[in-house]
Design an enzyme around this catalytic site. Structure first.
Site, PDB file in Angstrom:
ATOM      1  N   SER A  39      -3.272   6.236 -13.826  1.00 51.03           N
ATOM      2  CA  SER A  39      -4.271   6.056 -14.904  1.00 51.03           C
ATOM      3  C   SER A  39      -4.648   4.609 -15.217  1.00 51.03           C
ATOM      4  CB  SER A  39      -3.823   6.715 -16.228  1.00 51.03           C
ATOM      5  OG  SER A  39      -4.068   8.098 -16.215  1.00 51.03           O
ATOM      6  N   ASP A  87       0.862  -1.180   0.000  1.00 53.58           N
ATOM      7  CA  ASP A  87       0.000   0.000   0.000  1.00 53.58           C
ATOM      8  C   ASP A  87       0.904   1.237   0.000  1.00 53.58           C
ATOM      9  OD1 ASP A  87      -1.694   2.087   0.677  1.00 53.58           O
ATOM     10  OD2 ASP A  87      -2.733   0.961   2.236  1.00 53.58           O
ATOM     11  N   ILE A  88       0.725   2.105  -0.963  1.00 54.82           N
ATOM     12  CA  ILE A  88       1.607   3.274  -1.101  1.00 54.82           C
ATOM     13  C   ILE A  88       1.573   4.165   0.141  1.00 54.82           C
ATOM     14  CG2 ILE A  88      -0.045   4.879  -2.211  1.00 54.82           C
ATOM     15  CD1 ILE A  88       2.259   5.561  -4.210  1.00 54.82           C
ATOM     16  N   GLY A 105      -9.990   4.415  -5.470  1.00 61.95           N
ATOM     17  CA  GLY A 105      -8.670   3.847  -5.723  1.00 61.95           C
ATOM     18  C   GLY A 105      -7.597   4.398  -4.803  1.00 61.95           C
ATOM     19  N   ASN A 125      -7.874  13.204  -9.279  1.00 67.76           N
ATOM     20  CA  ASN A 125      -8.745  13.672 -10.367  1.00 67.76           C
ATOM     21  C   ASN A 125      -8.683  15.195 -10.403  1.00 67.76           C
ATOM     22  OD1 ASN A 125     -10.644  14.693  -8.454  1.00 67.76           O
ATOM     23  ND2 ASN A 125     -11.400  12.604  -8.179  1.00 67.76           N
ATOM     24  N   ASP A 153      -6.324   7.296  -4.636  1.00 68.72           N
ATOM     25  CA  ASP A 153      -6.689   8.631  -4.141  1.00 68.72           C
ATOM     26  C   ASP A 153      -7.434   8.515  -2.809  1.00 68.72           C
ATOM     27  OD1 ASP A 153      -7.101  11.350  -4.121  1.00 68.72           O
ATOM     28  OD2 ASP A 153      -8.485  11.395  -5.820  1.00 68.72           O
ATOM     29  N   TYR A 181      -9.166   4.768 -14.534  1.00 64.35           N
ATOM     30  CA  TYR A 181      -9.025   5.522 -15.784  1.00 64.35           C
ATOM     31  C   TYR A 181      -8.699   4.647 -17.000  1.00 64.35           C
ATOM     32  CZ  TYR A 181      -9.486  10.127 -13.551  1.00 64.35           C
ATOM     33  OH  TYR A 181      -9.953  11.245 -12.902  1.00 64.35           O
TER      34      TYR A 181
HETATM   35  P1  ADP Z   1      -6.611   6.078 -11.903  1.00 63.09           P
HETATM   36  O1  ADP Z   1      -7.934   6.745 -11.688  1.00 63.09           O
HETATM   37  O2  ADP Z   1      -5.508   7.077 -12.236  1.00 63.09           O
HETATM   38  O3  ADP Z   1      -6.693   4.945 -12.882  1.00 63.09           O
HETATM   39  P2  ADP Z   1      -6.622   4.257  -9.604  1.00 63.09           P
HETATM   40  O4  ADP Z   1      -6.459   4.660  -8.178  1.00 63.09           O
HETATM   41  O5  ADP Z   1      -7.921   3.696 -10.031  1.00 63.09           O
HETATM   42  O6  ADP Z   1      -6.190   5.545 -10.459  1.00 63.09           O
HETATM   43  O7  ADP Z   1      -5.495   3.200  -9.996  1.00 63.09           O
HETATM   44  C1  ADP Z   1      -4.142   3.505 -10.182  1.00 63.09           C
HETATM   45  C2  ADP Z   1      -3.308   2.342  -9.665  1.00 63.09           C
HETATM   46  O8  ADP Z   1      -3.214   2.419  -8.243  1.00 63.09           O
HETATM   47  C3  ADP Z   1      -3.864   0.941  -9.971  1.00 63.09           C
HETATM   48  O9  ADP Z   1      -2.789   0.094 -10.322  1.00 63.09           O
HETATM   49  C4  ADP Z   1      -4.432   0.515  -8.613  1.00 63.09           C
HETATM   50  O10 ADP Z   1      -4.430  -0.896  -8.482  1.00 63.09           O
HETATM   51  C5  ADP Z   1      -3.424   1.136  -7.686  1.00 63.09           C
HETATM   52  N1  ADP Z   1      -3.804   1.300  -6.287  1.00 63.09           N
HETATM   53  C6  ADP Z   1      -5.034   1.328  -5.722  1.00 63.09           C
HETATM   54  N2  ADP Z   1      -4.920   1.498  -4.388  1.00 63.09           N
HETATM   55  C7  ADP Z   1      -3.592   1.599  -4.102  1.00 63.09           C
HETATM   56  C8  ADP Z   1      -2.821   1.778  -2.922  1.00 63.09           C
HETATM   57  N3  ADP Z   1      -3.400   1.902  -1.729  1.00 63.09           N
HETATM   58  N4  ADP Z   1      -1.469   1.812  -3.037  1.00 63.09           N
HETATM   59  C9  ADP Z   1      -0.870   1.711  -4.236  1.00 63.09           C
HETATM   60  N5  ADP Z   1      -1.520   1.539  -5.387  1.00 63.09           N
HETATM   61  C10 ADP Z   1      -2.876   1.469  -5.333  1.00 63.09           C
END
Ligand code: ADP
Length: 171
Positions: free
Chosen positions: A118, A11-12, A33, A25, A35, A122
């Site tokens: 994205s 998890d980032i 996601g 966004n 965000d 997205y």
């Molecule tokens: P976007 O709207 O830009 O597509 P998303 O959040 O839907 O953004 O997805 C971007 C990437 O982040 C995807 O690979 C998703 O699996 C990943 N992601 C979602 N949650 C986390 C998190 N907590 N830590 C890291 N990456 C994540």
């Protein structure tokens, strides 16, 4: 050399780096996601700071403090929505990385962690996005000697495979 690029599957919001990147966004007021995960881990102070920024255009980036996150800063960048690839999506995604790295230089940051911008909601194709991310990062690493670590968060296996392939092809 790719010795400062690391692939991590976590998890980032848990990463102890100078800054993490949010795939935000245009409103910068939170979403789903990554965000949503960043806003809930950072606490309400992040949203309060984001409100003052008055949004962000696609392909641009803004910086805030990390608030309750272990990361000192959050760079918010807005990736393109995938519409088939003929409406500038590649350049806009490259711009997200370029504008993020510009802030890294301005703030003298040494470590940064990116989500796969994205490629979630997205809909940008993961392999194509990984190539752009790696290309822009290698370009930056050649220029910015103060940048010690660039982490790519592979939140799913497909993403890890895509980055591995992009790294192999760039060597
Ligand atoms: P976007 O709207 O830009 O597509 P998303 O959040 O839907 O953004 O997805 C971007 C990437 O982040 C995807 O690979 C998703 O699996 C990943 N992601 C979602 N949650 C986390 C998190 N907590 N830590 C890291 N990456 C994540």
């Amino acid at each position: 050399m790719n010795n400062t690029i690391e692939l991590v599957s976590t998890d980032i919001t848990t990463l102890e780096v100078d800054c993490i990147v949010n795939a935000a966004n245009n409103s910068l007021l939170g979403g789903g996601g990554v965000d949503g995960a960043i806003h809930s881990a950072a606490g309400p102070g992040l949203l309060e700071e984001c409100r003052k920024l008055d949004g962000c255009a696609t392909g641009e980036a803004r910086i805030t403090k990390g608030h309750s996150l272990p990361a000192q800063y959050v760079i918010h960048t807005v990736g393109p929505v995938w519409r088939g690839g003929a409406t500038g999506e590649d350049d806009l995604l490259a711009s997200c990385y370029q504008k993020s790295f510009k802030l890294v230089r301005e703030y003298n940051l040494q470590s940064i962690a990116f989500p796969a911008i994205s490629t979630g909601i997205y809909g940008f194709p993961k392999q194509r996005a990984a190539h752009i991310a790696i290309r822009e990062t290698q370009r930056e690493l050649a220029e910015n000697k103060g940048l010690a670590r660039v982490l790519f968060v592979c939140f799913n296996n497909e993403t890890r495979i895509a980055y591995n392939k992009a790294l192999l092809e760039k060597r």
